[in-house]
Design a protein around this motif. Sequence first.
Motif, PDB file in Angstrom:
ATOM      1  N   ASP A 166      -5.227   1.608   2.618  1.00  0.00           N
ATOM      2  CA  ASP A 166      -6.477   1.533   1.868  1.00  0.00           C
ATOM      3  C   ASP A 166      -6.962   2.922   1.462  1.00  0.00           C
ATOM      4  O   ASP A 166      -7.663   3.072   0.456  1.00  0.00           O
ATOM      5  CB  ASP A 166      -7.562   0.834   2.693  1.00  0.00           C
ATOM      6  N   GLY A 208      -8.925  -4.629   1.208  1.00  0.00           N
ATOM      7  CA  GLY A 208      -8.775  -5.476   2.384  1.00  0.00           C
ATOM      8  C   GLY A 208      -7.637  -6.457   2.223  1.00  0.00           C
ATOM      9  O   GLY A 208      -7.799  -7.499   1.590  1.00  0.00           O
ATOM     10  N   HIS A 209      -6.469  -6.116   2.808  1.00  0.00           N
ATOM     11  CA  HIS A 209      -5.302  -6.981   2.696  1.00  0.00           C
ATOM     12  C   HIS A 209      -4.875  -7.541   4.056  1.00  0.00           C
ATOM     13  O   HIS A 209      -3.831  -8.173   4.161  1.00  0.00           O
ATOM     14  CB  HIS A 209      -4.132  -6.235   2.033  1.00  0.00           C
ATOM     15  N   GLY A 268      -6.555  -7.564  -2.260  1.00  0.00           N
ATOM     16  CA  GLY A 268      -7.014  -6.277  -1.759  1.00  0.00           C
ATOM     17  C   GLY A 268      -6.441  -5.099  -2.500  1.00  0.00           C
ATOM     18  O   GLY A 268      -6.773  -3.949  -2.201  1.00  0.00           O
ATOM     19  N   GLY A 277     -10.067  -8.492  -2.185  1.00  0.00           N
ATOM     20  CA  GLY A 277      -9.564  -8.683  -0.830  1.00  0.00           C
ATOM     21  C   GLY A 277     -10.654  -8.989   0.178  1.00  0.00           C
ATOM     22  O   GLY A 277     -11.701  -9.548  -0.158  1.00  0.00           O
TER      23      GLY A 277
END
Length: 353
Positions: A41, A71-72, A123, A128
């Motif tokens: 990120d 956000g994965h 994400g 995400g």
Amino acid sequence: MKCYCVVNFREPLQEMNPPTPEPQGSQVLLKVRAAGVCHSDIHLWEGGYDLGQGRTLSLKDRGVSLPLTMGHETVGAVVSAGPDAKGLSADRNYLVYPWIGCGKCVPCTAGMENHCAAPACLGVHRAGGYADHIVVPHPRYLIDIGDLDPAQIAPYACSGLTTYSALKKIGAEVYREHPVVIFGAGGLGLMSLTLIKALGGAGAIVVDIDPAKRQAALDAGALAAIDGAAPDAAQQIIKAAGGKPVQAAIDLVGAPATTSLAFDFLTKGGKLIIVGLFGGASSWPIALIPMKAMSIIGSYVGNLTELQELMELVRAGKVPPMPVHRHALDEADSVLAALRAGKVVGRAVLTVD
């Protein structure tokens, strides 16, 4: 809904409040329960990757547009679904597979969506998990986690999957008989240690320049923890491996210094799996690559089948839990800043009540 977004690269995340999506077709709307804050990120927040020699890979050129909800590594509970989404239970918690492809190309049809040249990853290319809701395009990307802790499970979507896939590329015939070298004792490094143990491996020698992270690796069961900046680091690694040249290494850093060090200690026919995206350029002596019969393999996360395999191990209790630090969703920017500063040991996870 509430989300925390990259509005401008290298600037603080901003809270945004778009309408909560209504799922269409095969889409599924989840209420986010937990979202991991991953080192990759940071590269998204920065807007690119260092390719070395003054070159940068711009994320805008790779289809990443702003504002972006990162956000994965996400676990969520089903809220609603489109009319074509079948087989899900309301309010159940699901781990989200985020590495989604176009669904039509050769890699996608072969089950390797993570290798798609036109990805639509959650994400990264789509919104995400730094949010209180997330839309997943199809139920096949959801893995029921039962009664497992969402915050503990969320990191498996990237750090767990990434290290599991890298170990598969090494091969059980190697990691079960020989110690593996792991560069980096952050979240992925500690995850690697738990997975090597779960898979019946011979253990790992961890290399990191941070003494606190080396200690965390020893506490997590590393055979040895070596300072990669030491002038005799290669000799220390070989000594820790029982005086024998090393068969395989997983580089979770991906920097010139780590790839160069790996070249020095790997045996003839050895494998170097490069996962990390720190960046820069390497300067291996090309003639020695065939002379040493080395395999230098890039590994990008993992496929859906691998995540399903990994979760079978987790559900069976074969993967020891790793350190997870929980934070409220509205701390997303400060947690990301702490990760950039190298202050996170283990894995940081945002949780939503």
